[in-house]
Design a protein around this motif. Sequence first.
Motif, PDB file in Angstrom:
ATOM      1  N   GLN A 225       5.757   6.613  -7.951  1.00  0.00           N
ATOM      2  CA  GLN A 225       4.286   7.521  -7.619  1.00  0.00           C
ATOM      3  C   GLN A 225       3.439   6.686  -6.936  1.00  0.00           C
ATOM      4  OE1 GLN A 225       3.465  10.811  -8.701  1.00  0.00           O
ATOM      5  NE2 GLN A 225       1.817  10.161  -6.984  1.00  0.00           N
ATOM      6  N   TRP A 226       3.406   7.088  -5.476  1.00  0.00           N
ATOM      7  CA  TRP A 226       2.800   6.408  -4.613  1.00  0.00           C
ATOM      8  C   TRP A 226       1.378   6.968  -4.176  1.00  0.00           C
ATOM      9  CZ3 TRP A 226       6.094   4.250   0.199  1.00  0.00           C
ATOM     10  CH2 TRP A 226       6.872   2.884  -0.480  1.00  0.00           C
ATOM     11  N   HIS A 227       0.437   6.312  -3.786  1.00  0.00           N
ATOM     12  CA  HIS A 227      -0.695   7.027  -3.330  1.00  0.00           C
ATOM     13  C   HIS A 227      -1.129   6.600  -1.984  1.00  0.00           C
ATOM     14  CE1 HIS A 227      -1.725   7.897  -7.440  1.00  0.00           C
ATOM     15  NE2 HIS A 227      -1.199   6.915  -7.741  1.00  0.00           N
ATOM     16  N   MET A 228      -1.661   7.596  -1.025  1.00  0.00           N
ATOM     17  CA  MET A 228      -1.935   7.642   0.180  1.00  0.00           C
ATOM     18  C   MET A 228      -3.502   7.801   0.505  1.00  0.00           C
ATOM     19  SD  MET A 228      -0.101   9.331   3.285  1.00  0.00           S
ATOM     20  CE  MET A 228      -0.752   9.274   5.267  1.00  0.00           C
TER      21      MET A 228
ATOM     22  N   PHE B  95       4.456  15.030   5.649  1.00  0.00           N
ATOM     23  CA  PHE B  95       5.179  13.949   5.352  1.00  0.00           C
ATOM     24  C   PHE B  95       5.482  13.430   4.060  1.00  0.00           C
ATOM     25  CE2 PHE B  95       4.337   9.256   4.976  1.00  0.00           C
ATOM     26  CZ  PHE B  95       5.312   8.530   5.482  1.00  0.00           C
ATOM     27  N   ALA B  96       4.339  13.690   3.066  1.00  0.00           N
ATOM     28  CA  ALA B  96       4.886  13.415   1.698  1.00  0.00           C
ATOM     29  C   ALA B  96       5.776  14.048   1.004  1.00  0.00           C
ATOM     30  CB  ALA B  96       3.156  13.455   0.723  1.00  0.00           C
TER      31      ALA B  96
ATOM     32  N   THR C 257       0.977  10.936  -3.628  1.00  0.00           N
ATOM     33  CA  THR C 257      -0.359  11.786  -3.572  1.00  0.00           C
ATOM     34  C   THR C 257      -1.176  11.305  -2.494  1.00  0.00           C
ATOM     35  OG1 THR C 257       0.096  11.813  -6.027  1.00  0.00           O
ATOM     36  CG2 THR C 257      -2.295  12.409  -5.006  1.00  0.00           C
ATOM     37  N   VAL C 258      -1.448  12.289  -1.841  1.00  0.00           N
ATOM     38  CA  VAL C 258      -2.402  12.490  -0.716  1.00  0.00           C
ATOM     39  C   VAL C 258      -3.898  12.583  -0.927  1.00  0.00           C
ATOM     40  CG1 VAL C 258      -3.137  13.127   1.683  1.00  0.00           C
ATOM     41  CG2 VAL C 258      -0.538  12.838   1.204  1.00  0.00           C
ATOM     42  N   HIS C 259      -4.533  11.610  -0.940  1.00  0.00           N
ATOM     43  CA  HIS C 259      -6.109  11.588  -1.268  1.00  0.00           C
ATOM     44  C   HIS C 259      -6.965  11.787  -0.081  1.00  0.00           C
ATOM     45  CE1 HIS C 259      -5.065  10.367  -5.210  1.00  0.00           C
ATOM     46  NE2 HIS C 259      -4.351   9.499  -4.928  1.00  0.00           N
ATOM     47  N   SER C 260      -7.203  12.841   0.183  1.00  0.00           N
ATOM     48  CA  SER C 260      -7.904  13.336   1.507  1.00  0.00           C
ATOM     49  C   SER C 260      -9.453  13.222   1.274  1.00  0.00           C
ATOM     50  CB  SER C 260      -7.772  14.621   1.973  1.00  0.00           C
ATOM     51  OG  SER C 260      -8.035  15.710   1.167  1.00  0.00           O
ATOM     52  N   GLY C 261     -10.088  12.928   2.727  1.00  0.00           N
ATOM     53  CA  GLY C 261     -11.474  12.893   2.623  1.00  0.00           C
ATOM     54  C   GLY C 261     -11.975  11.821   1.826  1.00  0.00           C
ATOM     55  N   ALA C 262     -11.319  10.531   2.200  1.00  0.00           N
ATOM     56  CA  ALA C 262     -11.658   9.394   1.714  1.00  0.00           C
ATOM     57  C   ALA C 262     -12.262   9.535  -0.011  1.00  0.00           C
ATOM     58  CB  ALA C 262     -12.984   8.901   2.401  1.00  0.00           C
ATOM     59  N   SER C 263     -11.279  10.505  -0.477  1.00  0.00           N
ATOM     60  CA  SER C 263     -11.889  10.585  -1.949  1.00  0.00           C
ATOM     61  C   SER C 263     -11.241   9.372  -2.899  1.00  0.00           C
ATOM     62  CB  SER C 263     -11.266  11.810  -2.484  1.00  0.00           C
ATOM     63  OG  SER C 263      -9.669  11.841  -2.166  1.00  0.00           O
TER      64      SER C 263
ATOM     65  N   ARG D 122      -3.147  -3.691   2.419  1.00  0.00           N
ATOM     66  CA  ARG D 122      -2.504  -4.771   2.587  1.00  0.00           C
ATOM     67  C   ARG D 122      -2.370  -5.806   1.122  1.00  0.00           C
ATOM     68  NH1 ARG D 122      -6.243  -6.162   5.868  1.00  0.00           N
ATOM     69  NH2 ARG D 122      -7.605  -7.179   4.490  1.00  0.00           N
ATOM     70  N   THR D 123      -3.297  -5.387   0.283  1.00  0.00           N
ATOM     71  CA  THR D 123      -3.359  -6.085  -0.870  1.00  0.00           C
ATOM     72  C   THR D 123      -2.365  -5.435  -1.984  1.00  0.00           C
ATOM     73  OG1 THR D 123      -5.315  -4.980  -1.684  1.00  0.00           O
ATOM     74  CG2 THR D 123      -5.656  -6.996  -0.588  1.00  0.00           C
ATOM     75  N   GLY D 124      -1.907  -4.228  -1.482  1.00  0.00           N
ATOM     76  CA  GLY D 124      -0.923  -3.443  -2.548  1.00  0.00           C
ATOM     77  C   GLY D 124      -1.999  -2.670  -3.612  1.00  0.00           C
ATOM     78  N   GLN D 125      -3.122  -2.556  -3.292  1.00  0.00           N
ATOM     79  CA  GLN D 125      -3.918  -1.731  -4.240  1.00  0.00           C
ATOM     80  C   GLN D 125      -3.347  -0.065  -4.045  1.00  0.00           C
ATOM     81  OE1 GLN D 125      -8.058  -1.494  -3.181  1.00  0.00           O
ATOM     82  NE2 GLN D 125      -8.513   0.308  -4.547  1.00  0.00           N
ATOM     83  N   VAL D 126      -2.928   0.203  -2.994  1.00  0.00           N
ATOM     84  CA  VAL D 126      -2.121   1.467  -2.630  1.00  0.00           C
ATOM     85  C   VAL D 126      -1.115   1.417  -1.952  1.00  0.00           C
ATOM     86  CG1 VAL D 126      -4.288   3.152  -2.802  1.00  0.00           C
ATOM     87  CG2 VAL D 126      -3.646   1.990  -0.492  1.00  0.00           C
ATOM     88  N   GLN D 127      -0.096   2.104  -1.849  1.00  0.00           N
ATOM     89  CA  GLN D 127       1.274   1.675  -1.338  1.00  0.00           C
ATOM     90  C   GLN D 127       1.370   1.998   0.146  1.00  0.00           C
ATOM     91  OE1 GLN D 127       1.071   3.629  -4.103  1.00  0.00           O
ATOM     92  NE2 GLN D 127       2.022   1.993  -5.489  1.00  0.00           N
ATOM     93  N   LEU D 128       0.398   3.001   0.699  1.00  0.00           N
ATOM     94  CA  LEU D 128       0.238   3.291   2.137  1.00  0.00           C
ATOM     95  C   LEU D 128      -1.055   3.875   2.503  1.00  0.00           C
ATOM     96  CD1 LEU D 128       2.647   6.396   2.818  1.00  0.00           C
ATOM     97  CD2 LEU D 128       2.003   5.846   0.762  1.00  0.00           C
ATOM     98  N   GLY D 129      -1.350   4.170   3.548  1.00  0.00           N
ATOM     99  CA  GLY D 129      -2.804   4.737   3.833  1.00  0.00           C
ATOM    100  C   GLY D 129      -2.788   5.077   5.553  1.00  0.00           C
ATOM    101  N   GLU D 130      -3.715   5.970   5.590  1.00  0.00           N
ATOM    102  CA  GLU D 130      -3.887   6.516   6.914  1.00  0.00           C
ATOM    103  C   GLU D 130      -5.252   5.856   7.464  1.00  0.00           C
ATOM    104  OE1 GLU D 130      -3.490  10.421  10.048  1.00  0.00           O
ATOM    105  OE2 GLU D 130      -3.952  10.461   7.616  1.00  0.00           O
TER     106      GLU D 130
END
Length: 321
Positions: free
Chosen positions: A24-27, A44-45, A59-65, A77-85
């Motif tokens: 389960q990844w978070h973006m 993409f997800a 899971t795409v977390h939009s709007g800086a939520s 970078r630190t692995g707090q989330v797996q990927l991001g935009e």
Amino acid sequence: MFKKLATATLVTGALLTSAVQADQWHMPTPYGDANLPTQIAYGFAEDIKNGTDGDITITVHSGASLVKHPEIPRAVRTGQVQLGEIFIGIMGNTHPVFKHDNIPFLATSFDDAKKLWEAAKPQIEKQLDKEGMTLLYTVPWPAQSLYTKAPVNKLEDLEGLKMRAYSPSTSRLADLMNTTPTTVQVPEIPQAFSTGIIDAMITSPSTGANGQAWDYLSHYTDIKAWIPKNVVVVNKRAFRRLSDEQQQVILDAAATAEAKGWEGVRKTAAEDTATLAENGITVSEPSDELMAELQKIGDIMVKEWEQEAPEEVGAILSNYR
């Protein structure tokens, strides 16, 4: 009875193994669901979920939520989330190569912007790798233009105003325009205008249309200053832990997403500019005087940018020109 128990144990074990293998990844992404980059992120997800038979769900977390925009690079970078935009330009303080598409009038058409990206991509990938991230794809924005509460025909008309800034380059641009740079992220723009925190901004027609800019300003001068991009990056360690097959699914989905972005942005730019006009904003072409003044600022910023990192920036400019 023994056979039934054995069979049940095997089935349970298989389910548990499947659950353990599923990731389960978070973006996080800074922009709302109405924006083209966020819509592409959802696709993409979905492509990754389908391509891995549900073994990787994003899971795409939009709007800086989930994570605020300036914090997304560190979170990945630190692995707090797996990927991001990330809007590439906000990483300009990390290394000058990230400023390449925030330099005014260096690339003002989509064809030139694509050429600039191909010239910058090797340096971008190299720097991201040093920071523990792997590039997946980019999505360009429409060309950035000027939003104000009154007509602007020359730089003098902007003098003393509070100009929205969202990256090191836009802060420098505001300084050179004799305005006051004020950092405001996209979700905060309407309130910032309404409360007088900012008086003007340079951003895309999409940001203006999605944020209903007609509620708080009246003029859009289509200066087409630059064409910036979002970049989607993945934590390098998280990506390397995947099987070769899973990595390929993600890379294929990324290639599809990037193609959709470069194709879709052209249509989005025209539609969103029309939306501004339809809702009462005066959309106009810039005066020759204003463009000449802005071009001089662009030339200054190109020279300053190259001086920050002569080797890397010089390579980008050499490959681009």
